[in-house]
Scaffold this motif. Structure first.
Motif: not given
Lengths: 205, 738
Positions: A13, A15-16, A19, A23, A106, B519, B522-523, B526-531, B533-535, B537, B563, B566
């Motif tokens: 991904d 975006a992952v 991002s 970080l 996440p 699952s 979630a996947h 989770n992908q956009p959530l990971v991003s 979250s990271a963006y 933070e 994201q 998305r």
């Protein structure tokens, strides 16, 4: 702990990748990103302090397979897996197979940073160990066949007299072999010799 | 005058003296000459008197002789005199008449010519014997008249020895044919009577029909004195043959060699036996020799000495079925009285046969009953069947030992209807009563079936029972209910276990599917959530550290926004994918889907229910995916069945209605699925379509959500009827195919 630490991010991904890079760069890590396990295997360059953040689920080769491949190639690299909450059994297997850590998506920055730092420490340890092993192998590799035989018996705790009898050579010859072994391996006692011999027998370089 | 006076000499002298004293006598004293004269005169008178007396006697004698002669000649019995040579010297008229010849032609002819040749010796010996004895000697002979007719005669013979002349034999001749026949008949009658009596004894003693028939034939021969007897039954083959079933006496293969039928169109069907069987009337065959009906069998009969016969029909209520035929060694052996006796014998025999057959049938029925009782007992035991019999009129209820065992009721206890109902689980009582009411309804078929739980009165244990029965009606009223009960507890437990296993399996499968689905979700999320979250933070850190490069901050925040958007898109795509995958719409017959779904639900074992189906006829096809419509129907059915079962509804019923409904957008097919359960409370009704909302302990809570999504994907609606009076009612609509 600054300067040379490198974190590899392997995720399909963008975006992952983007991002996480942002970080990690904020934390002053060098970041290299790869969009697949295959790309990582073909292009990454091992660094002295490094670790990899790998998405467990990816198209093509997934995280587990990447781990297996690295292990097969003898690459010592702490892996931090990112997983969905449904992948726990998979992660368990990964940990058993030597993965350093896994984080559930996440992921929070704090958790991620702690894991990365610990992974980098592990990386340093692995590097030191590898160095040690390399040195030991080199040193043990310089011994002659007879010298290795004498060393093996000496490590077992046999006296020079016993070694001489076992190998049907003279006491004096054993003494000369022992002195040469100590000289070549750079150790001054039997305990260090045993440690080096053990290190040299490790499979990883 | 003195003709009959005994003429003794003293009397005669006295008479003669008296005669002479009356005459004038000389006065002179008797002189010798006078005395002589007197003597002579007396003598003369004596002579005259004697002569007169003789004459008188002569006259009397002649009168007597004439009378005797008349008597002799006209006597009603035959009289004749034979010379010592056996010639007829004298014969009276009756004698001549007996011999059938003129008197004049008989005189001086030989008597023996009238004796039948077979008895000539007998006669000759008797003749000589009689001549030598002075007493009457009798003999019986068959004589043949001049005209050839033979008759039986008795001859009483008395010899006459007349001085030196040759002796003669005086014979009285009697025709004893009639008396002899009478006697023979009497003998036969006696025999027949004895036969009748012995046959009756045989009737009483006979254990079975063949024995009886054989015994009767044997008695007919041994006691009745007939030559042969047999009994034949009418066969119903093409030939209508008469089949011998019993025989006795001298037969010598007679029955084997002859063929007898009772078919009138055949000559062998018109003999005595065949006719008797056909007509049911006794047939007397007086003489085998000249009876034209005996033609087919005459030779065989004569060979065996059968001279006459009688065929006596054996009748039963259904008509003639056989005949008893007797053969006698004489012609005309069967007199009217004998026939009457034999007919009586046959009637008794008929009765005996009937009685034996009835008895045999009765025995067979008894044996059959025993067998069937035994079979029933075994079957009952094998199937653990209990039997009940309820006499509704008297209220008497019979329970066999099995029912009593199941119910925990002692063998002698009286049972009432109230007891029956009281032993039923309270939740099942209404259903049992309803089933009984249906069975006893005179307009129904009287069939009774119910499955229910009972309490054992003895140990309080609950058992599942299946009861079958049949009601009987008289005059439009149920009078009796008979049937069986089976303990189906084990089966029910097994069913329950199977159902639980299936439910577990389904649950596992569902959980696995759900896990995979979750699952995947979630996947994807989770992908956009990971991003994000990271963006975020990263942005936070940049802000807290004091931004060195605003472009990076913008980049981080932009990434987070993108994201987040998305993630929303992903969700929409995911739902769209879930709803529309594999959906191909085609015209389908909605009623078929309903019927199939009902069948599957009924077989699923998830619960018993009674279905009422009200399908609109000629409903046009709807445009839908058959599998998905069926899935929606099954979801609704299962929900209803499970709701009813969970609430313990006694009479679980599901009503499915299919009709055309008119809506704002035009006509749609509308399906209503209504259960007889407790319905939904307000809160449940509000949340029922929420995904993962469930009232079931182990449900996923997706059924109605998915069903609604599927129906909406078809362009229809699925909703809960909030105004349903009883139970829960769901409606859904589907568009008709264009």
């Amino acid at each position: 702990m600054t300067g040379t630490a490198t974190v590899f991010v392997v995720d399909d991904d963008p975006a992952v990748r983007d991002s996480l890079s942002l970080l990690l760069e904020e934390e002053d890590f060098a970041v290299a990103t790869f969009n697949s396990a295959e790309e990582f295997l073909t292009t990454f360059r091992p660094a002295p302090r490094c670790c990899a953040i790998v998405d467990m689920r990816m198209p093509g080769m997934d995280g587990m397979q990447l781990q297996g491949e690295l292990s097969r190639r003898g690459i010592l690299l702490p892996l931090i897996f990112l997983t969905g909450h449904g992948d726990i059994p998979l992660c368990k297997r990964a940990i058993m197979a030597g993965a350093f850590d896994f984080l559930t998506k996440p992921v929070t920055a704090a958790a991620l940073m702690q894991s990365v730092r610990e992974a980098l420490l592990e990386s340093e340890k692995l590097a030191a160990q590898a160095e040690l092993t390399h040195t030991a192998k080199t040193r043990i590799g310089s011994l002659t066949e007879r010298e290795r035989q004498v060393m093996a018996l000496a490590i077992e705790g046999l006296t020079n007299k016993e070694i001489a009898r076992r190998l049907s050579i003279s006491y004096r010859t054993v003494e000369i072999h022992r002195a040469r072994i100590m000289y070549k391996t750079g150790v001054d006692n039997l305990i260090d010799l045993a440690r080096i011999a053990s290190e040299a027998s490790r499979s990883h370089p | 005058m003195g003709a009959r006076r005994s003429l003794t000499s003293t009397q005669l002298r006295a008479d003669a003296e008296a005669e002479l004293a009356g005459a004038p006598l000389s006065e002179a004293p008797p002189r010798p000459a006078d005395e002589l004269l007197h003597e002579l005169q007396v003598l003369q008178i004596e002579l005259e008197m004697q002569n007169e007396s003789l004459r008188q006697a002569q006259i009397a004698l002649e009168e007597s002789r004439d009378r005797y002669a008349d008597f002799y000649y006209f006597a009603p019995i035959g009289c004749l005199t034979l010379t010592a040579d056996g010639l007829i010297e004298e014969i009276n008229q009756a004698g001549a008449a007996l011999l059938g010849e003129d008197r004049s032609k008989l005189i001086h002819t030989r008597f023996s010519r009238f004796v039948v040749s077979a008895e000539q010796d007998i006669w000759h010996r008797h003749f000589l014997h009689a001549l030598r004895h002075d007493e009457k000697q009798s003999c019986e002979l068959s004589l043949q008249r001049k005209d050839g007719m033979v008759f039986d005669a008795r001859l009483d013979c008395l010899p006459t020895a007349a001085g030196g002349t040759a002796p003669t034999l005086r014979i009285s001749l009697f025709d004893i044919t009639e008396s002899k026949q009478t006697m023979a008949e009497q003998r036969r009658l006696n025999r027949a009577l004895r036969l009748l009596s012995e046959c009756n004894i045989a009737l009483v003693r006979a254990a079975d029909e063949p024995t009886l028939l054989s015994a009767v034939c044997r008695l007919v021969v041994e006691t009745g004195g007939y030559l042969m007897a047999w009994i034949g039954f009418a066969g119903h083959d093409a030939e209508k043959s008469v089949r011998p079933v019993a025989q006795s006496g001298y037969e010598d293969g007679y029955l084997e060699s002859i063929r007898i039928s009772w078919d009138e169109t055949r000559e062998i069907g018109r003999g005595p036996t065949g006719t008797a069987i056909r007509t049911g009337a006794t047939q007397v065959n007086h003489n085998c020799l000249n009876n034209p009906k005996m033609a087919p069998w005459r030779e065989a009969a004569i060979q065996r000495g059968y001279q006459s016969s009688i065929a006596l029909p054996l009748n039963n209520k259904q008509g003639t079925r056989g005949a008893l035929t007797l053969y006698a060694a004489e012609p005309d052996a069967f007199g009217a009285e004998e026939v009457a006796l034999l007919e009586e014998l046959v009637r008794n025999l008929e009765f005996g046969i009937q009685a034996l057959r009835t008895r045999a049938k009765h025995e067979a029925a008894k044996a059959e009953l025993r067998d069937s009782e035994e079979r029933l007992r075994l079957a009952k035991k094998a199937a653990a069947l209990g039997i009940y019999d309820w006499d509704i009129v008297s209220g008497r209820i019979v329970w066999d030992e099995r029912v009593r065992e199941l119910r925990g009721v002692g063998p002698e206890e009286l049972i009432t209807y109230a007891d029956i109902i009281a032993g039923v689980h309270p939740d099942d009582r209404l259903a049992v009563q309803a089933a009984i009411d249906r069975a006893l309804d005179p307009d129904g078929r009287g069939e009774y079936f119910a499955e229910y739980r009972i309490f054992s009165r003895a140990d309080g244990k609950v058992r599942h029972i299946a009861a079958h029965g049949q009601a009987f009606f008289e005059g439009g009223c149920a009078v009796r209910l008979v049937g069986t009960v089976t303990d189906i507890t084990a089966q029910k437990l097994l069913d329950k276990e199977i159902q639980e296993r299936r439910a577990e399996m389904e649950l596992l499968a569902n959980q696995q599917v759900a896990a995979h689905t979750a699952s995947a979700i979630a996947h994807e999320l989770n992908q956009p959530l990971v991003s994000i979250s990271a963006y975020s933070e990263a942005a936070l850190r940049m802000l807290s550290d004091g931004t060195k490069s605003p472009e990076k901050l913008v980049h981080a925040l932009q990434g987070a926004v993108e994201q987040a958007q998305r993630a929303g898109r992903t969700l929409h795509e995911l739902l769209a994918f879930l709803h529309q995958s594999e959906t191909t719409l085609e015209p389908i017959i909605l009623n078929e889907a309903v019927q199939e779904a009902l069948a599957i639900a009924a077989e699923s074992g998830c619960g018993e229910f009674h279905s009422v189906v009200d399908l609109a006829r000629d409903l046009p096809p709807v445009q839908a995916n058959y599998l998905q419509v069926k899935k929606v129907l099954l979801n609704l059915l299962y929900n209803g069945i499970e709701a009813m079962r969970a609430a313990g509804v006694a009479t679980a019923a599901i009503t499915i209605t299919v009709r055309t409904g008119t809506f704002a957008g035009g006509d749609m097919a509308q399906v209503t699925v209504q259960d007889s359960g407790p319905g939904l409370d307000a809160e449940t009704a509000q949340r029922i379509f929420e995904p993962f909302f469930t009232t079931k302990p182990r449900g996923m809570g997706l059924g109605l959500a998915i069903s609604r999504a599927l129906i909406e994907a078809h362009g229809g609606q699925l909703w809960l009827d909030s105004e349903s009076s009883s139970g829960a009612a769901f409606h859904f609509t589907l568009p008709f195919a264009a």
